[in-house]
Motif scaffolding. Structure first.
Motif, PDB file in Angstrom:
ATOM      1  N   THR A  91      -3.831  -0.215   7.823  1.00  0.00           N
ATOM      2  CA  THR A  91      -2.367  -0.293   7.814  1.00  0.00           C
ATOM      3  C   THR A  91      -1.956  -1.215   6.683  1.00  0.00           C
ATOM      4  O   THR A  91      -2.567  -2.266   6.489  1.00  0.00           O
ATOM      5  N   SER A  92      -0.931  -0.826   5.943  1.00  0.00           N
ATOM      6  CA  SER A  92      -0.524  -1.635   4.796  1.00  0.00           C
ATOM      7  C   SER A  92       0.967  -1.483   4.537  1.00  0.00           C
ATOM      8  O   SER A  92       1.540  -0.403   4.732  1.00  0.00           O
ATOM      9  N   PHE A  93       1.574  -2.595   4.103  1.00  0.00           N
ATOM     10  CA  PHE A  93       2.967  -2.586   3.660  1.00  0.00           C
ATOM     11  C   PHE A  93       3.076  -2.887   2.168  1.00  0.00           C
ATOM     12  O   PHE A  93       4.168  -3.121   1.667  1.00  0.00           O
ATOM     13  N   GLU A  94       1.951  -2.862   1.484  1.00  0.00           N
ATOM     14  CA  GLU A  94       1.958  -3.094   0.048  1.00  0.00           C
ATOM     15  C   GLU A  94       2.360  -1.821  -0.698  1.00  0.00           C
ATOM     16  O   GLU A  94       2.074  -0.720  -0.251  1.00  0.00           O
ATOM     17  N   GLN A  95       3.007  -2.012  -1.838  1.00  0.00           N
ATOM     18  CA  GLN A  95       3.363  -0.884  -2.707  1.00  0.00           C
ATOM     19  C   GLN A  95       3.025  -1.263  -4.150  1.00  0.00           C
ATOM     20  O   GLN A  95       3.596  -2.232  -4.651  1.00  0.00           O
ATOM     21  N   PRO A  96       2.082  -0.533  -4.804  1.00  0.00           N
ATOM     22  CA  PRO A  96       1.292   0.595  -4.299  1.00  0.00           C
ATOM     23  C   PRO A  96       0.324   0.163  -3.201  1.00  0.00           C
ATOM     24  O   PRO A  96      -0.029  -1.005  -3.090  1.00  0.00           O
ATOM     25  N   HIS A  97      -0.143   1.157  -2.419  1.00  0.00           N
ATOM     26  CA  HIS A  97      -1.114   0.880  -1.372  1.00  0.00           C
ATOM     27  C   HIS A  97      -2.483   0.612  -1.984  1.00  0.00           C
ATOM     28  O   HIS A  97      -2.779   1.064  -3.093  1.00  0.00           O
ATOM     29  N   PRO A  98      -3.344  -0.087  -1.255  1.00  0.00           N
ATOM     30  CA  PRO A  98      -4.739  -0.187  -1.693  1.00  0.00           C
ATOM     31  C   PRO A  98      -5.332   1.199  -1.900  1.00  0.00           C
ATOM     32  O   PRO A  98      -5.029   2.140  -1.153  1.00  0.00           O
ATOM     33  N   ALA A  99      -6.187   1.338  -2.902  1.00  0.00           N
ATOM     34  CA  ALA A  99      -6.708   2.654  -3.286  1.00  0.00           C
ATOM     35  C   ALA A  99      -7.428   3.348  -2.143  1.00  0.00           C
ATOM     36  O   ALA A  99      -7.444   4.583  -2.053  1.00  0.00           O
ATOM     37  N   ALA A 100      -8.023   2.588  -1.229  1.00  0.00           N
ATOM     38  CA  ALA A 100      -8.788   3.196  -0.132  1.00  0.00           C
ATOM     39  C   ALA A 100      -7.887   3.813   0.930  1.00  0.00           C
ATOM     40  O   ALA A 100      -8.377   4.549   1.795  1.00  0.00           O
ATOM     41  N   LEU A 101      -6.611   3.520   0.886  1.00  0.00           N
ATOM     42  CA  LEU A 101      -5.693   4.008   1.922  1.00  0.00           C
ATOM     43  C   LEU A 101      -4.820   5.127   1.354  1.00  0.00           C
ATOM     44  O   LEU A 101      -3.659   4.917   1.005  1.00  0.00           O
ATOM     45  N   ALA A 102      -5.380   6.303   1.260  1.00  0.00           N
ATOM     46  CA  ALA A 102      -4.624   7.445   0.735  1.00  0.00           C
ATOM     47  C   ALA A 102      -3.892   8.122   1.877  1.00  0.00           C
ATOM     48  O   ALA A 102      -4.528   8.676   2.779  1.00  0.00           O
ATOM     49  N   PRO A 103      -2.562   8.092   1.875  1.00  0.00           N
ATOM     50  CA  PRO A 103      -1.822   8.700   2.986  1.00  0.00           C
ATOM     51  C   PRO A 103      -1.778  10.220   2.892  1.00  0.00           C
ATOM     52  O   PRO A 103      -2.008  10.805   1.825  1.00  0.00           O
ATOM     53  N   ALA A 104      -1.464  10.845   4.018  1.00  0.00           N
ATOM     54  CA  ALA A 104      -1.213  12.287   4.030  1.00  0.00           C
ATOM     55  C   ALA A 104       0.011  12.592   3.181  1.00  0.00           C
ATOM     56  O   ALA A 104       0.817  11.722   2.862  1.00  0.00           O
ATOM     57  N   ARG A 105       0.138  13.846   2.833  1.00  0.00           N
ATOM     58  CA  ARG A 105       1.332  14.310   2.126  1.00  0.00           C
ATOM     59  C   ARG A 105       2.319  14.870   3.148  1.00  0.00           C
ATOM     60  O   ARG A 105       1.917  15.471   4.136  1.00  0.00           O
ATOM     61  N   GLY A 106       3.611  14.661   2.874  1.00  0.00           N
ATOM     62  CA  GLY A 106       4.646  15.150   3.773  1.00  0.00           C
ATOM     63  C   GLY A 106       5.288  16.414   3.240  1.00  0.00           C
ATOM     64  O   GLY A 106       5.424  16.593   2.023  1.00  0.00           O
ATOM     65  N   TYR A 107       5.720  17.304   4.149  1.00  0.00           N
ATOM     66  CA  TYR A 107       6.215  18.619   3.753  1.00  0.00           C
ATOM     67  C   TYR A 107       7.447  19.022   4.567  1.00  0.00           C
ATOM     68  O   TYR A 107       7.692  18.511   5.658  1.00  0.00           O
ATOM     69  N   ARG A 108       8.165  19.973   4.006  1.00  0.00           N
ATOM     70  CA  ARG A 108       9.186  20.698   4.762  1.00  0.00           C
ATOM     71  C   ARG A 108       8.923  22.185   4.567  1.00  0.00           C
ATOM     72  O   ARG A 108       8.380  22.599   3.536  1.00  0.00           O
ATOM     73  N   PRO A 109       9.290  23.015   5.540  1.00  0.00           N
ATOM     74  CA  PRO A 109       9.062  24.454   5.383  1.00  0.00           C
ATOM     75  C   PRO A 109       9.865  25.008   4.218  1.00  0.00           C
ATOM     76  O   PRO A 109      11.010  24.608   3.986  1.00  0.00           O
TER      77      PRO A 109
END
Length: 645
Positions: A239-257
């Motif tokens: 869990t991280s609140f840093e921006q950019p995130h640590p390189a090891a913490l790659a989040p999912a991508r978000g989508y809309r239909p």
């Protein structure tokens, strides 16, 4: 709305995107069980049985609402259930891993802000009842708009500080170049629109300001303080609140239909107001650690799970960031969080020692993902033994439903930004009917906006086909499902119906003019009639141009509101899709002035026959009304808009 991104069309074809999901659907959900102590014999939930319910429900939600993936964490006693579903990246086909896949927190970040503040309170370093100006740097201090009524940390964490709301252009598509929290809060300080502690109104600015208080008292940046004081002690290493995130913490991508059975990737999950939503990421496994900690709370956690404010004493109120929650006779604490493409929901039932977290990396058709999480949580709670069913008291008598009828507006709706347009389209209507009341626009389920309510007496009502409650007091509507926002009854002059009718009439005149002026000019030429003087022709041209500007405004506004998912991305990003109506609006004042001058000159100089002069006067009046409404709703860009608004 907690943030938003700029949309980019996926390069992967819809067929391949769906094909990437099929193997996962056939194989069932990915799952991981965290090491756990032997089950507490008094634990209320059978996690093995719940696993089947969750699998079936989430699989159907992803299919029905076209959501790429989801993750779930359930804590019951000492046991933990983790599930991952679908894909985190539709192009790569990466499956959701509940241990490693990061999801953006959205407004769930407010829970961490509240916890960090509560720790400082328990350490004696922060007084929640003190004027927050004593903790803030000069550039961030709050004006003394209401003498003797200072804003406190308690107000900030219960959404009762009394600030206006404006999220336009606050978020970013990338984590680079983001201003500091203090800089952004100083540059985007909203007006104080009500005395603190008088009305609950969901407030992202207030929560972000609470984060700045934490930062200043702790003596280090917000992300560092939360990591050191909250995340590391709980073992929340992903869990991280840093921006950019640590390189090891790659989040999912978000989508809309999108419109062809695929998805459009969304952006805008970053921003300087991290304590209130954007930027923070976590995993389902880390949120299980948070749930376990919250269910065995220390003094700081108990402080956040204490009711600090109730808009109506008969309904659930506000903890610090948490909202009071009730169902089946059980009470708990709830919070949801939304960013473009990401929607999370969290529930604590301390007495049952049960915690649930569910998150999706898609908006869902018609924006249903936010409701899907609540639907799953309710289904889980309904399986617990010993519930009352939530029917509550029998319908009461002696109350006159007609006295509560009218149009209500959420107190969080902006007064000083283009987000004020929500006043035209996002109101709640309350109507008396034979058995009680009917409301439209209050429901959390976007598929069922109409609700029916049975009276309980003294201005209280319960949902006919559900367990929700509403209550009325002093022109304020409070709902058990949304204790973080009250609804005020609008006076007739502010109701959207008359305003929309006036705007519609003005647009009809202006759009008709855009067609009629060229048509009459062409007819006059074909019939070889003498041309009007050049100033008269210029005045009519100005009228036609004003009609074209109105058409451009209307089309740009319809493009913005036609897709709620895209609008949620565009507004916080301040993208061209969101700002285009204000650009068209910027041309309205000079155009209206030109038409008015032309109409006046037409009467003075007799340029046209009487019907023509009356028509030009009608166009001038329509242009003036159109401009006035645009100014009132802050839909005129630039310095002129600031002056008129």
């Amino acid at each position: 709305m907690n943030g938003s991104p700029r949309a980019t069309l996926l390069t992967l074809t819809p067929v391949l995107a769906l094909a990437a999901l099929l193997p996962l659907a056939a194989a069932g959900p990915a799952s991981a069980a965290a090491p756990a102590a032997p089950a507490d014999p008094a634990a209320p939930a059978d996690l093995a049985a719940l696993g089947g319910l969750i699998d079936r429900t989430v699989a159907e939600q992803l299919r029905r609402d076209r959501i790429p993936g989801a993750a779930v964490a359930v804590v019951s006693g000492e046991e933990v259930l983790l599930r991952g579903y679908g894909v985190a990246d539709t192009a790569a086909g990466t499956p959701v891993d509940p241990e490693r896949t990061g999801f953006y927190l959205g407004s769930l970040a407010k829970l961490f802000t509240a916890r960090a503040a509560a720790q400082l309170v328990t350490e004696g370093r922060l007084d929640p009842a003190a004027d927050v100006n004593g903790y803030l740097p000069p550039a961030n201090r709050i004006p003394d708009t209401y003498p003797g009524r200072p804003v406190t940390t308690d107000h900030l964490l219960t959404h009762t500080a009394g600030f206006d709301s404006d999220l336009v252009g606050l978020n970013s598509a990338t984590p680079e170049g983001i201003p500091t929290l203090a800089q952004s809060l100083a540059a985007h300080r909203p007006a104080r629109v009500r005395p603190p502690g008088t009305l609950v109104a969901y407030d992202n600015y207030g929560a972000a300001l609470a984060g700045l208080v934490v930062e200043r008292v702790a003596g280090r940046p917000y992300a560092e303080q939360v990591r050191a004081s909250v995340l590391e002690p709980l073992g929340m290493t992903r869990t991280s609140f840093e921006q950019p995130h640590p390189a090891a913490l790659a989040p999912a991508r978000g989508y809309r239909p999108d419109g062809s059975d695929g998805w459009t990737e969304e952006h805008g999950q970053y921003g300087p107001w991290t304590p209130s939503g954007p930027g923070g990421i976590t995993t389902a496994a880390d949120m299980a650690r948070w749930l376990r900690d919250q269910l065995t709370p220390d003094p700081a956690a108990r402080l956040t799970q204490t009711t600090h404010y109730r808009q109506d004493p008969r309904l659930p109120g506000m903890g610090w960031a948490y909202e009071g929650w009730t169902r089946d006779g059980r009470t708990g604490w709830f919070k949801d969080g939304d960013l473009p493409g990401f929607h999370g929901n969290l529930l604590l039932l301390p007495e049952q020692h049960l915690g649930v977290y569910v998150v999706y990396n898609g908006d869902g058709t018609e924006g249903t993902a936010g409701w899907d999480g609540k639907e799953l949580i309710r289904a889980i709670v309904d399986t617990l033994p010993g519930g009352t069913g939530g029917t509550g008291s029998d319908p009461g008598t002696g109350d006159d439903p007609g006295r509560y009828g009218g149009t209500y507006l959420a107190a969080r709706v902006s007064r000083d930004s283009m987000m004020r347009t929500e006043e035209l389209f996002g109101t709640v209507t309350v109507t008396a009917e034979a058995a009680g009341l009917r409301t439209e626009g209050l429901a959390l389920d976007p598929r069922h906006p109409v609700q029916h309510w049975l009276p309980l007496g003294d201005g209280r009502y319960r949902e006919r086909d559900g367990q929700a409650r509403i209550a009325f007091r002093d022109g304020v509507l409070t709902a058990s499902d949304t204790p973080s926002t009250a609804y005020r009854r609008l006076a007739w002059r502010r109701q959207p119906g008359p305003r929309l009718a006036v705007l519609g009439a003005a647009l009809a005149v202006l759009l008709g003019t855009a067609v009629a002026v060229p048509a009459t000019a062409l007819t006059r030429r074909l019939r070889r009639r003498p041309a009007h003087p050049l100033p008269a022709r210029a005045a009519r041209a100005a009228a036609a141009l004003t009609g074209l500007l109105a058409a451009g405004f209307l089309l740009s506004l319809l493009a913005l509101v036609s897709d709620g998912n895209a609008m949620m991305e565009a507004v916080p990003l301040g993208s061209p899709l969101a700002l285009a109506p204000t650009w068209w609006g910027a041309a309205a004042p000079p155009a209206a002035l030109a038409v008015t001058a032309g109409a006046a000159a037409g009467w003075l100089r007799g340029w046209w026959r009487l019907p023509g002069r009356i028509a030009m006067t009608a166009v001038a009046l329509a242009a003036a009304v159109f401009t006035a409404l645009l100014a009132d709703y802050h839909l005129i860009a630039g310095p002129l808009g600031a002056l008129l608004g």
